[in-house]
Design a protein around this motif. Sequence first.
Motif, PDB file in Angstrom:
ATOM      1  N   SER A   1     -40.313 -10.261  57.648  1.00 32.95           N
ATOM      2  CA  SER A   1     -38.973 -10.763  57.327  1.00 32.95           C
ATOM      3  C   SER A   1     -38.719 -12.112  57.992  1.00 32.95           C
TER       4      SER A   1
ATOM      5  N   GLY B   1     -38.212 -15.172  55.681  1.00 34.82           N
ATOM      6  CA  GLY B   1     -36.852 -15.689  55.845  1.00 34.82           C
ATOM      7  C   GLY B   1     -36.832 -17.136  56.294  1.00 34.82           C
ATOM      8  N   ALA B   2     -37.754 -17.488  57.211  1.00 28.47           N
ATOM      9  CA  ALA B   2     -37.822 -18.876  57.700  1.00 28.47           C
ATOM     10  C   ALA B   2     -38.159 -19.835  56.573  1.00 28.47           C
TER      11      ALA B   2
ATOM     12  N   LEU C   1     -37.618 -19.349  53.409  1.00 36.16           N
ATOM     13  CA  LEU C   1     -36.499 -19.372  52.465  1.00 36.16           C
ATOM     14  C   LEU C   1     -35.376 -20.271  52.973  1.00 36.16           C
ATOM     15  N   VAL C   2     -35.088 -20.211  54.271  1.00 42.09           N
ATOM     16  CA  VAL C   2     -34.058 -21.075  54.857  1.00 42.09           C
ATOM     17  C   VAL C   2     -34.443 -22.550  54.725  1.00 42.09           C
ATOM     18  N   ILE C   3     -35.714 -22.854  54.994  1.00 43.26           N
ATOM     19  CA  ILE C   3     -36.185 -24.244  54.858  1.00 43.26           C
ATOM     20  C   ILE C   3     -36.016 -24.728  53.426  1.00 43.26           C
ATOM     21  N   GLN C   4     -36.320 -23.848  52.462  1.00 42.77           N
ATOM     22  CA  GLN C   4     -36.200 -24.232  51.052  1.00 42.77           C
ATOM     23  C   GLN C   4     -34.733 -24.447  50.670  1.00 42.77           C
ATOM     24  N   ILE C   5     -33.829 -23.651  51.227  1.00 37.14           N
ATOM     25  CA  ILE C   5     -32.398 -23.828  50.944  1.00 37.14           C
ATOM     26  C   ILE C   5     -31.914 -25.179  51.467  1.00 37.14           C
ATOM     27  N   ILE C   6     -32.336 -25.526  52.687  1.00 37.02           N
ATOM     28  CA  ILE C   6     -31.953 -26.829  53.256  1.00 37.02           C
ATOM     29  C   ILE C   6     -32.510 -27.965  52.403  1.00 37.02           C
ATOM     30  N   TYR C   7     -33.753 -27.812  51.974  1.00 38.88           N
ATOM     31  CA  TYR C   7     -34.404 -28.807  51.121  1.00 38.88           C
ATOM     32  C   TYR C   7     -33.631 -28.958  49.809  1.00 38.88           C
TER      33      TYR C   7
END
Length: 632
Positions: free
Chosen positions: A603, A607-608, A610-616
Amino acid sequence: MNFRQFAFKNVFRNKRLYAGYFFSCAFSVMIFFVYSMLAFHPELSFQGQGNYGKGAQTGMDVAQYIIYVFTFFFILYSMSVFLKSRKKEFGICIMQGMSDMQLRRLVFLENIIIGLTATVSGIAIGLLLSKGMLMLGSSVLSLEKSLSFYMPVKAIWLSFAAFTLLFLFISLFTATILRSSSLIDLLKGTAKPKPEPKASRVLAILAAVLLIIGYAIAFVVRGVLVLFALLPVAIIVSVGTYFLFTQLSVYIINKLKNKKKLYRSSTNMITLSDLAYRMKDNARMFFLVAIISTVAFTAIGTLVGMKSMFTNMISSSTPPLKYESYADNKQAAEHAALIEQALAKRNISFELLVIKEKNVTDTGTNKDFIFIKASDYNRIMKEDVALGQDEARLFYRKDIDMGYDRGISKGQETSLTLEGGRKLAVTENGEMPAPLLQSAGGSSVAVVSDEVFQELPGSKHDSTMYVYDVADWQQTLAVSKQLMTELKGNGEHYRFSSRAYELNDINQGFGQILLTGLFIGAVFFVAAGSFLYFRLYADLDNDRIQYRAISKLGLTEGELSKIVSTQIGLLFFVPIIVAVIHGAVALNTLQNTFSTNLVLESSLVLGAFLVIQIIYFVFIRANYVKKLKDVM
């Protein structure tokens, strides 16, 4: 203005396209350089040190090749996107009298300018950030002191030579791509009308079936069967993923378009119509991003999970400090005093537990058991268990058996037969609790009454355990290293172990391997994000024309933002979500194989990312919407 100046100015006139290409290339060079700097660091040579030294060093070397090879394909793909977006410009140059040879020369010079500049910049940025990278490396490797800074001459020359050759080859290769393009094709560029996207119903269903079969096999297989299923499952899921993007996604969008109420609601007509073309055009890129990201997720998740698994094993099986004295050891009292003095000198408080063990063979089954007294068991477990003269309690260590129950007969004994034919009834069979495993050790422990224990015959395999319980055991690393030296490692007649010492050894070995995986994962993930970035901005000019025309029909800025956000969101998250699902299935298979819980580690990794992709996504979406609004 000579030809070289013309090529140089061309690069700066296309800052929007070449900026992304330049920064991605520079970042790739920086990653490779920093990685090489760590791999060649004089203090990071683990050859001949511990069980992981040679393996870790080999892993570092192999990772360099992986990063380099993948960077080659990444840059080659990027260049193909740039050349496609500049076809119209090349057509105009040919109309003005530029020969085919001059056009190839122009492309070659532009690529060399960008490549050499990116190489030098990447190495320079890596040098500037080197101290921080060395500190990060120290943290990941769990080293007692930070890695010292050094001038990485070998890493500099290797990075410069490797990427100079890479850009030279790619420049020569890409300069030949335009030879087969006619003038009319160049002038039309990307403006040629596209046929309506269509999908095969059979292939769409096949995509779903292949993915379901691949996932089912991954969930069912256990143990060594995982190794045999690995390649077939990878092929099945890869083919299914390809058809998912090329067929199933377009098929679903076309079905949604047939639902008139949904299709004609709000701005869905524009969103769905354009989305079908984008999915069809970007299908291969989506497939590549999904597979690349899956590799990154799985590799890092596996390394993190393996490290966590071995760390948990040591934490549960090794006490803070333990001295095992075998039957013929004559230095037990001297060594015990030495350990206690070392702890007292460093003001480390401890509680000593001395446990006597006898190694006895069950004559009925020929199995060996470690016998301990009930009084010692009660002190270990802080219980008050009373056993009769003919009773015993059995405990077994849980094995990591790659899915096979090698101890299938464990827990089924109803009695133990001692020498002379005496039988002890087994009143309890169970998995060995952590305190008993740490103190007594072994794979099978039998607890008997003190009287029965005294009657058991002695042997050369008997031992005495000196267990030192330290509340703050993390502070025992330094004293453990000192004691390892003073006790001259582990002698023939005794063995000294320390939880902090063994965890430090694991962390150092796995730290380097984990660092290898993190760098590879970082390169893969940055490359995947860059693929999306390049593809999106390659369509910017066409999108500007399209949305400028639609805005004249009454499209508001709010509606534009909604449409673009939906389209970019799907562009960014569909392949990543597919990769997350693939990675979760792969990590679940790993968890089942080793019979250990890796949910938390999996997770955190997924999760890490996914968070990076959201910021991107948030950053790219804001810039893209702004550029579109500028022309409305």
